[in-house]
Structures are given as structure tokens and as C-alpha cells.
Enzyme design. Structure first.
Site, PDB file in Angstrom:
ATOM      1  N   LYS A  45       0.787  -1.257   0.020  1.00 27.89           N
ATOM      2  CA  LYS A  45       0.153   0.051  -0.237  1.00 27.89           C
ATOM      3  C   LYS A  45       0.905   1.311  -0.077  1.00 27.89           C
ATOM      4  CE  LYS A  45      -2.845  -0.735   3.667  1.00 27.89           C
ATOM      5  NZ  LYS A  45      -3.770  -0.692   4.634  1.00 27.89           N
ATOM      6  N   LYS A  47       2.324   2.125   2.317  1.00 25.40           N
ATOM      7  CA  LYS A  47       2.117   2.946   3.721  1.00 25.40           C
ATOM      8  C   LYS A  47       3.444   2.422   4.494  1.00 25.40           C
ATOM      9  CE  LYS A  47      -1.651   4.356   5.839  1.00 25.40           C
ATOM     10  NZ  LYS A  47      -3.038   4.403   6.185  1.00 25.40           N
TER      11      LYS A  47
HETATM   12  N1  C2G Z   1     -10.317   6.928   9.613  1.00 24.07           N
HETATM   13  C1  C2G Z   1     -11.293   7.669  10.059  1.00 24.07           C
HETATM   14  N2  C2G Z   1     -10.993   8.846  10.579  1.00 24.07           N
HETATM   15  C2  C2G Z   1      -9.596   9.149  10.522  1.00 24.07           C
HETATM   16  C3  C2G Z   1      -8.514   8.389   9.958  1.00 24.07           C
HETATM   17  C4  C2G Z   1      -8.948   7.100   9.868  1.00 24.07           C
HETATM   18  O1  C2G Z   1     -12.590   7.300  10.137  1.00 24.07           O
HETATM   19  N3  C2G Z   1      -9.284  10.696  10.883  1.00 24.07           N
HETATM   20  C5  C2G Z   1     -10.820   5.499   9.361  1.00 24.07           C
HETATM   21  C6  C2G Z   1     -10.322   5.045   8.068  1.00 24.07           C
HETATM   22  O2  C2G Z   1     -11.365   5.555   7.034  1.00 24.07           O
HETATM   23  C7  C2G Z   1     -10.408   3.513   8.022  1.00 24.07           C
HETATM   24  C8  C2G Z   1      -9.804   3.100   9.258  1.00 24.07           C
HETATM   25  O3  C2G Z   1     -10.104   4.875  10.064  1.00 24.07           O
HETATM   26  O4  C2G Z   1     -11.786   3.204   7.912  1.00 24.07           O
HETATM   27  C9  C2G Z   1      -8.222   2.887   9.380  1.00 24.07           C
HETATM   28  O5  C2G Z   1      -7.456   4.045   8.739  1.00 24.07           O
HETATM   29  P1  C2G Z   1      -5.906   3.241   8.262  1.00 24.07           P
HETATM   30  O6  C2G Z   1      -5.451   2.801   9.408  1.00 24.07           O
HETATM   31  O7  C2G Z   1      -5.631   4.674   7.685  1.00 24.07           O
HETATM   32  O8  C2G Z   1      -6.407   2.406   7.277  1.00 24.07           O
HETATM   33  P2  C2G Z   1      -6.212   2.620   5.525  1.00 24.07           P
HETATM   34  O9  C2G Z   1      -4.600   2.834   5.398  1.00 24.07           O
HETATM   35  O10 C2G Z   1      -7.335   3.370   5.149  1.00 24.07           O
HETATM   36  O11 C2G Z   1      -6.406   1.254   4.930  1.00 24.07           O
HETATM   37  O12 C2G Z   1      -8.347  -2.585   2.868  1.00 24.07           O
HETATM   38  C10 C2G Z   1      -8.762  -1.553   3.460  1.00 24.07           C
HETATM   39  C11 C2G Z   1      -7.206  -0.824   3.804  1.00 24.07           C
HETATM   40  O13 C2G Z   1      -6.521  -1.495   4.592  1.00 24.07           O
HETATM   41  C12 C2G Z   1      -7.616   0.265   4.831  1.00 24.07           C
END
Ligand code: C2G
Length: 135
Positions: A45, A47
Site C-alpha cells: 500500500k 504505507k
Molecule cells: N479513519 C477515520 N478517521 C480518521 C482516520 C482514519 O475514520 N481521521 C478510518 C479510515 O477511514 C479507515 C480506518 O480508520 O476506515 C483505518 O484507517 P487506516 O489505518 O488509515 O487504514 P487505511 O490505510 O485506510 O487501510 O483494505 C482497506 C485498507 O486496509 C484501509
């Protein structure tokens, strides 16, 4: 009948945006599973994670809203997870709005409002700024 919810993410440097998402996801059902991105999948990703999977998993498992954590190793596993875990509702933050609509053939798909003004990226940037000021 127990309603099972699933969501996926990296959950690095846990913050209130993550907690708000997990709480609301859990409130949609009776049991919440989190598909936690493995370190290898995060590399896919693009990341860059502070904490390794083992630590991110340990942190998530202490949260009262989280009932089970499984590894998320690729983009394609969601359909199999939904089938194998008998998922009723798939939940993601709405920064993913529409991206997983193909899962509507397997279960209910819900996108929840993202918590504004907080993200792992901005946390990292704030930490780096503070450290720079100390040097
Ligand atoms: N999230 C949120 N508000 C934020 C930050 C994150 O609601 N201020 C939510 C994201 O939308 C996600 C969850 O928290 O649903 C986890 O965010 P991340 O750890 O950044 O995950 P991400 O990189 O988006 O990976 O297959 C899907 C991916 O693995 C999602």
C-alpha cells in the site's frame, strides 16, 4: 442472531479517528472483526508504518469495541473473509466511499464519516516538527 461486522486498516499510531470508526462499526452489530494490514501488505500500500503488525495487533485487541483481529495480507481477501467469517456488514471510513461497492453482493456495505483533522500522517508530521524544534 449475532450480527458480525468487519473493517480493515493499518491502525498505526492509534488515534481518536480510529477509535471513533471502531466504536461506530461495533455499534452496527454484535461482534467486530478488524482485518489488520500486515507489514508486507502495508509495503504494497506504500504505507510506511511506525509500528510492526504484532504491536498494532496487541493495541487493537485491548480496545473494547474490537472482538477479533485477523491479518489483512492483500486487497483480494475481503470476499473470502466475508464468506468464511459470515460477515453481515462491511464498514470503512468514507475516504473509501464507493471503493468497495463490489462487496454489496456479499453483505451490507457502510461508509462512515471520517473524523476530521486527525490522521497518522499528521501525527507523524507533528512529532517530527516538535523534535526539530528541540534540536
Ligand atoms: N479513519 C477515520 N478517521 C480518521 C482516520 C482514519 O475514520 N481521521 C478510518 C479510515 O477511514 C479507515 C480506518 O480508520 O476506515 C483505518 O484507517 P487506516 O489505518 O488509515 O487504514 P487505511 O490505510 O485506510 O487501510 O483494505 C482497506 C485498507 O486496509 C484501509
Amino acid at each position: 442472531m449475532k450480527k458480525i461486522v468487519i473493517t480493515y486498516g493499518t491502525y498505526d499510531l492509534l488515534h481518536v479517528g480510529h477509535i471513533n470508526l471502531l466504536k461506530r462499526a461495533r455499534d452496527l452489530g454484535d461482534y467486530l472483526i478488524v482485518g489488520l494490514s500486515t507489514d508486507e501488505f502495508n509495503r504494497m500500500k506504500n504505507k510506511d508504518c511506525f509500528l510492526p503488525y504484532v504491536q498494532r495487533k496487541a493495541v487493537l485487541e485491548t480496545i473494547r469495541y474490537v472482538d477479533e483481529v485477523i491479518p489483512e495480507e492483500n486487497w483480494e481477501q475481503k470476499v473470502a473473509d466475508i464468506k468464511n467469517k459470515k460477515i453481515d456488514i462491511f464498514v470503512m471510513g468514507n475516504d473509501w466511499e464507493g471503493k468497495f461497492d463490489e462487496l454489496k453482493k456479499c453483505c451490507e456495505v457502510v461508509y462512515l464519516e471520517r473524523t476530521p483533522d486527525i490522521s497518522t500522517t499528521c501525527l507523524k508530521e507533528n512529532i517530527i516538527d516538535k523534535v526539530k524544534k528541540l534540536i
